[in-house]
Design an enzyme around this catalytic site. Structure first.
Site, PDB file in Angstrom:
ATOM      1  N   ARG A  50      35.663  45.432 -28.192  1.00 56.48           N
ATOM      2  CA  ARG A  50      36.269  44.539 -27.638  1.00 56.48           C
ATOM      3  C   ARG A  50      36.904  44.879 -26.218  1.00 56.48           C
ATOM      4  O   ARG A  50      37.455  45.925 -26.194  1.00 56.48           O
ATOM      5  CB  ARG A  50      37.580  44.081 -28.467  1.00 56.48           C
ATOM      6  CG  ARG A  50      38.481  43.069 -28.083  1.00 56.48           C
ATOM      7  CD  ARG A  50      39.137  42.370 -29.037  1.00 56.48           C
ATOM      8  NE  ARG A  50      39.768  41.174 -28.372  1.00 56.48           N
ATOM      9  CZ  ARG A  50      40.915  40.609 -28.891  1.00 56.48           C
ATOM     10  NH1 ARG A  50      41.132  40.935 -30.016  1.00 56.48           N
ATOM     11  NH2 ARG A  50      41.382  39.417 -28.287  1.00 56.48           N
ATOM     12  N   ARG A 103      35.610  37.051 -30.265  1.00 55.68           N
ATOM     13  CA  ARG A 103      35.808  38.264 -30.284  1.00 55.68           C
ATOM     14  C   ARG A 103      35.045  39.064 -31.227  1.00 55.68           C
ATOM     15  O   ARG A 103      35.064  38.602 -32.336  1.00 55.68           O
ATOM     16  CB  ARG A 103      37.327  38.799 -30.460  1.00 55.68           C
ATOM     17  CG  ARG A 103      37.799  38.109 -31.786  1.00 55.68           C
ATOM     18  CD  ARG A 103      39.638  37.894 -31.566  1.00 55.68           C
ATOM     19  NE  ARG A 103      39.595  36.745 -30.473  1.00 55.68           N
ATOM     20  CZ  ARG A 103      40.597  35.948 -30.662  1.00 55.68           C
ATOM     21  NH1 ARG A 103      41.774  36.075 -31.430  1.00 55.68           N
ATOM     22  NH2 ARG A 103      40.776  34.963 -29.556  1.00 55.68           N
ATOM     23  N   ASP A 105      39.698  41.664 -33.828  1.00 53.35           N
ATOM     24  CA  ASP A 105      40.997  41.455 -33.496  1.00 53.35           C
ATOM     25  C   ASP A 105      42.011  41.991 -34.523  1.00 53.35           C
ATOM     26  O   ASP A 105      41.497  41.636 -35.687  1.00 53.35           O
ATOM     27  CB  ASP A 105      41.224  39.998 -33.368  1.00 53.35           C
ATOM     28  CG  ASP A 105      42.773  39.561 -32.750  1.00 53.35           C
ATOM     29  OD1 ASP A 105      43.294  40.411 -32.034  1.00 53.35           O
ATOM     30  OD2 ASP A 105      43.302  38.716 -33.198  1.00 53.35           O
TER      31      ASP A 105
END
Length: 136
Positions: free
Chosen positions: A83, A95, A98
């Site tokens: 990321r 993403r 997370d």
């Protein structure tokens, strides 16, 4: 002294289930023993438009780390998994992973870069449904 921290995880790129599994493994190694983990929860993107659905989960960890140390560890894990950016000016993006701190003991923290309980979690079914399944 051990603390209890609840974390929310999400992925909407690549092998999403594998990314969640890898993140949980890294949390177990770097934050603390994963005591409970929710089932996976599939959701639409929240706060932005994307063709990619999310896979979400919540975990409960026992940790000796402070809240700020947990934040540092989760950000390190996100970076190690590829990321490269968080939301920018409040705009969310697709993403790989997370990781959000949802709850830490019964603490209420409002510092730059760290708010516990997570301020938006009650608005998000993809957090609350898996979280409720593992809350004691």
């Amino acid at each position: 002294m051990m603390h209890v921290v609840y974390l929310g995880l999400g992925s909407n790129l690549g092998d999403k289930q594998q990314h969640i599994a890898r993140a949980i493994q890294l949390l177990n190694e770097q934050v603390g023993e994963v005591l409970r983990q929710s089932e996976l929860y599939v959701s639409e993107p929240w706060g932005f438009v994307s063709a990619h659905h999310f896979v979400n989960a919540c975990v409960c960890c026992a940790t000796s780390l402070s809240p700020r140390e947990v934040l540092t560890a989760t950000q390190r894990i996100e970076r190690s998994m590829g990321r490269t950016r968080k939301s920018h000016n409040g705009v969310y993006h697709d993403r790989i992973i997370d990781i959000d701190i949802l709850l830490y003991d019964d603490l209420q923290i409002n510092e730059p870069g760290l708010t516990i309980p997570h301020p938006l979690m009650h608005l998000r079914d993809f957090v609350m449904v898996p979280l409720r399944s593992i809350l004691e």
